[in-house]
Design a protein around this motif. Structure first.
Motif, short mmCIF file in Angstrom:
data_model
loop_
_atom_site.label_atom_id
_atom_site.label_comp_id
_atom_site.label_asym_id
_atom_site.label_seq_id
_atom_site.Cartn_x
_atom_site.Cartn_y
_atom_site.Cartn_z
N UNK A 160 13.56 27.15 -27.89
CA UNK A 160 13.64 26.48 -29.20
C UNK A 160 13.26 25.01 -29.05
N UNK A 161 13.80 24.35 -28.03
CA UNK A 161 13.50 22.94 -27.80
C UNK A 161 12.01 22.73 -27.53
N UNK A 162 11.42 23.58 -26.73
CA UNK A 162 9.99 23.48 -26.43
C UNK A 162 9.16 23.65 -27.70
N UNK A 163 9.54 24.60 -28.53
CA UNK A 163 8.82 24.81 -29.79
C UNK A 163 8.89 23.59 -30.70
N UNK A 164 10.06 22.97 -30.78
CA UNK A 164 10.23 21.77 -31.60
C UNK A 164 9.33 20.64 -31.10
N UNK A 165 9.37 20.40 -29.79
CA UNK A 165 8.57 19.31 -29.21
C UNK A 165 7.08 19.58 -29.34
N UNK A 166 6.70 20.85 -29.30
CA UNK A 166 5.29 21.21 -29.47
C UNK A 166 4.82 20.88 -30.88
N UNK A 167 5.67 21.16 -31.87
CA UNK A 167 5.32 20.83 -33.25
C UNK A 167 5.19 19.31 -33.41
N UNK A 168 6.08 18.54 -32.79
CA UNK A 168 5.98 17.08 -32.83
C UNK A 168 4.65 16.62 -32.25
#
Length: 228
Positions: free
Chosen positions: A202-210
């Protein structure tokens, strides 16, 4: 892109200008966030719930208000002709706007994250709450970056409001969703801080969107040869 010394100096001046415009309002939001964090750490259930609600509202409001001050208000006040008269290129101007929009939000964001870490680790709050809280905070950072990118790309104030409302509405389902994920929910009430593959995903997905939102915005505006 390689920035010259003069370009970096101009970007710095523009970022400082935006900071000075917003700093008084930011101080008020920071005071509210400190109050919310104090309620969260006070120990009672009602104050925790009240503080958490106040914290989420203020953290969202801080970001969207910053976008309004830094990007949208300048369009309404029609300051672009004045900017065009300055010794600044379109790339420098838009890069400064993007950087200011991110840096201004990082101030309350880091205050909240670091204080939450302290409260979780050094009060009676369960340590397992930390992973859950960080994922929520990073989602809010992600929402801010997406809203900022949209504000720089979309001229219409109405459509920007739609984007912000959609992102704000998505927060509640996201909180419910990650709270229902077994690897995260299983540790919420314990003193175990577990960064499971699910939480890290989940954290990786969030940072990828950023990264995609900010990267695309910078690339898009770096291609502009004029302000129009």
């Amino acid at each position: 892109m390689v920035w010259s010394e003069s370009s970096l100096a101009m970007i710095k001046l523009l970022v400082v200008k935006d900071w000075q415009v917003y700093q008084k309002q930011l101080a008020g939001y920071l005071a509210g966030l400190v109050l919310a964090l104090g309620l969260i750490g006070s120990g009672s259930e009602w104050s925790f719930n009240l503080g958490a609600l106040l914290l989420l509202v203020l953290l969202v409001s801080t970001g969207f208000f910053a976008i309004g001050q830094i990007v949208l208000n300048e369009r309404k006040e029609r300051t672009l002709p004045f900017v065009m008269s300055l010794p600044v290129t379109p790339t420098e101007f838009y890069s400064a706007k993007l950087l200011a929009g991110v840096l201004v939000y990082l101030v309350p964001f880091l205050l909240v994250v670091l204080t939450t870490m302290f409260l979780v680790l050094y009060t009676a709050l369960p340590d397992g709450l930390l992973v859950y809280a960080v994922l929520i905070y990073v989602f809010m950072l992600t929402s801010h970056c997406v809203a900022l990118s949209a504000a720089m790309a979309i001229e219409s104030e109405g459509w920007n409001i739609v984007v912000q409302m959609a992102l704000m509405t998505a927060l509640s389902p996201f909180i419910i969703w990650i709270g229902s994920l077994q690897p995260i929910a299983a540790n919420l009430s314990t003193d175990h801080i577990v960064w499971s593959p699910t939480a890290l995903g989940v954290l990786t997905g969030e940072l990828l969107v950023v990264a995609v939102a900010l990267g695309w915005t910078q690339w898009h505006h770096a291609r502009k040869t004029s302000f129009l």
